[in-house]
Design a protein around this motif. Structure first.
Motif, PDB file in Angstrom:
ATOM      1  N   GLU A   1       4.594  83.209  78.171  1.00 49.88           N
ATOM      2  CA  GLU A   1       4.166  82.663  77.173  1.00 49.88           C
ATOM      3  C   GLU A   1       5.565  82.283  76.156  1.00 49.88           C
TER       4      GLU A   1
ATOM      5  N   SER B   1       5.753  81.493  72.902  1.00 49.59           N
ATOM      6  CA  SER B   1       6.299  81.027  71.378  1.00 49.59           C
ATOM      7  C   SER B   1       7.361  81.898  70.332  1.00 49.59           C
ATOM      8  N   GLU B   2       7.330  83.325  71.233  1.00 48.38           N
ATOM      9  CA  GLU B   2       8.063  84.972  70.954  1.00 48.38           C
ATOM     10  C   GLU B   2       9.414  84.091  70.522  1.00 48.38           C
ATOM     11  N   THR B   3      10.000  83.508  72.416  1.00 49.42           N
ATOM     12  CA  THR B   3      11.388  83.462  72.736  1.00 49.42           C
ATOM     13  C   THR B   3      11.672  82.172  72.083  1.00 49.42           C
TER      14      THR B   3
ATOM     15  N   LYS C   1      -4.152  84.833  76.316  1.00 45.90           N
ATOM     16  CA  LYS C   1      -2.654  85.455  75.101  1.00 45.90           C
ATOM     17  C   LYS C   1      -2.672  83.797  75.070  1.00 45.90           C
TER      18      LYS C   1
ATOM     19  N   GLY D   1      -0.382  79.891  73.003  1.00 42.78           N
ATOM     20  CA  GLY D   1       0.157  79.903  73.051  1.00 42.78           C
ATOM     21  C   GLY D   1       0.975  78.639  73.907  1.00 42.78           C
TER      22      GLY D   1
ATOM     23  N   ARG E   1      13.078  87.733  69.845  1.00 44.61           N
ATOM     24  CA  ARG E   1      12.335  88.219  69.766  1.00 44.61           C
ATOM     25  C   ARG E   1      11.741  88.788  69.011  1.00 44.61           C
ATOM     26  N   ILE E   2      12.722  90.110  68.692  1.00 41.16           N
ATOM     27  CA  ILE E   2      12.486  91.376  67.432  1.00 41.16           C
ATOM     28  C   ILE E   2      13.218  90.853  66.318  1.00 41.16           C
TER      29      ILE E   2
ATOM     30  N   THR F   1      19.377  87.154  64.239  1.00 39.91           N
ATOM     31  CA  THR F   1      18.390  85.552  64.165  1.00 39.91           C
ATOM     32  C   THR F   1      19.558  85.091  64.337  1.00 39.91           C
TER      33      THR F   1
ATOM     34  N   ASP G   1      20.056  82.025  66.911  1.00 42.14           N
ATOM     35  CA  ASP G   1      18.715  81.421  66.952  1.00 42.14           C
ATOM     36  C   ASP G   1      18.991  79.890  66.611  1.00 42.14           C
TER      37      ASP G   1
END
Length: 332
Positions: A60, A62-64, A87, A89, A108-109, A117, A120
């Protein structure tokens, strides 16, 4: 099949690359990790719809990645049960490699690692082959062999949908010359049955991952009542040694923490594993206080020193430069 315990220096495994400095599982994170002194880089492997192994922490994404911003993929958002958890996503197995290559990675965090970021949107999702190509190129440039430490993620799930990871993995490794027990590679899994199966098909080193709670997902599916706690006993480790050469263990299994986060006395796990003929690699070392035991808030170097003193054979680190520096200072 166990191995003789090495008396050489413990290895530094870059956890998802130099993920303290770059978004995890990107070629930039892996390359920086090598520059910072890592001996191995660790890609988590999942499959695309068309059977290509790529590096993502989870299927999944969406977070990465920036997948949520791609309106052309909005219809692929869905909910699935992965290893017993619901889950929602976007999932790699619903995308072709060409589609995934249009996405870009993100931290991710980001709340915790805001400095990352800044990267990104800059990096693609890498394939296993691209990671191997990078490792070969950097090894030649610095005249030092760099290993890879791939993890098969959710192997029972991927097998259930007709995208078993292991055949793709072995085919790619064979094509790139990885062979024999001394090849610069460790293949790891939190599940047991896929490692047992791999042990009959390859002599490449295998690593049984051991968490400090719960049980392997394949045990859940098969109804096996054993938990990770059963696997870390002396008898459990002897069973692991029949198919693997190392264990990759949660730090708390070596030195538990009390309810306040303070370290307690070490367990016998390192000694028991070595007695069974298994190497011991420990995860995961990070610099941020929220990850550190109370004893080493603001002093991540001290945590490395303590775990190295236990005789471990390797550490997974988000900051391979710090791990390497501590190892050098200790003359390990």
């Amino acid at each position: 099949m166990s191995v003789a315990i090495s008396t050489t220096s413990p290895i530094i495994i870059a956890h998802r690359g130099a993920s303290g400095y770059r978004p995890e599982h990107t070629l930039a994170a892996y390359e920086l990790a090598i520059v910072l002194g890592a001996d191995y880089i660790e890609p988590d492997l999942v499959s695309t719809k068309d059977g290509v192994l790529i590096a993502r922490h989870e299927n999944e994404i969406s977070e990465t990645t920036d997948v949520a911003r791609h309106v052309e993929f909005a219809h692929l958002q869905t909910t699935k049960i992965i290893d017993g958890e619901s889950k929602t996503g976007w999932f790699t197995e619903d995308f072709t490699l060409a589609e995934l290559k249009t996405l870009r990675a993100k931290e991710r965090i980001g709340q915790m690692r805001s400095q990352n970021t800044a990267y990104d949107g800059l990096f693609e999702i890498p394939t296993l082959q691209e990671i191997i190509d990078l490792v070969k190129r950097k090894s030649a440039e610095i005249n030092r062999a760099i290993g890879i430490y791939p993890e098969t993620k959710h192997p029972t799930y991927f097998k259930s949908i007709g995208l078993a990871l292991e055949p793709f993995l072995l085919a790619t490794l064979t094509a790139n010359g990885y062979e024999g027990a001394n090849a610069p590679i460790f293949i790891q899994s939190f599940e047991v049955s896929n490692l047992q199966d791999l042990s009959t098909k390859t002599d490449l080193p295998l690593v049984q991952l051991l968490n400090n709670s719960g049980k392997p997902n394949d045990f859940v599916v098969s109804g096996d009542e054993r938990t990770y706690a059963d696997l870390v006993t002396a008898s459990g480790l002897r069973e692991i040694a029949k198919y693997a050469q190392a264990v990759g263990v949660h730090k708390n299994l070596l030195i538990p923490r009390d309810s306040s986060g303070k370290l307690q006395s070490p367990t016998s796990l390192v000694t028991d594993a070595h007695t069974a003929g298994l190497l011991v690699h420990v995860w995961t070392f990070r610099n941020e206080d929220c990850f550190l035991p109370l004893d080493f808030q603001g002093n991540p170097q001290g945590e490395y020193e303590l775990f190295f003193s236990l005789g471990v054979n390797g550490v997974f680190s988000d900051y391979p430069d710090m791990a390497s520096t501590v190892k050098e200072n200790l003359r390990l």
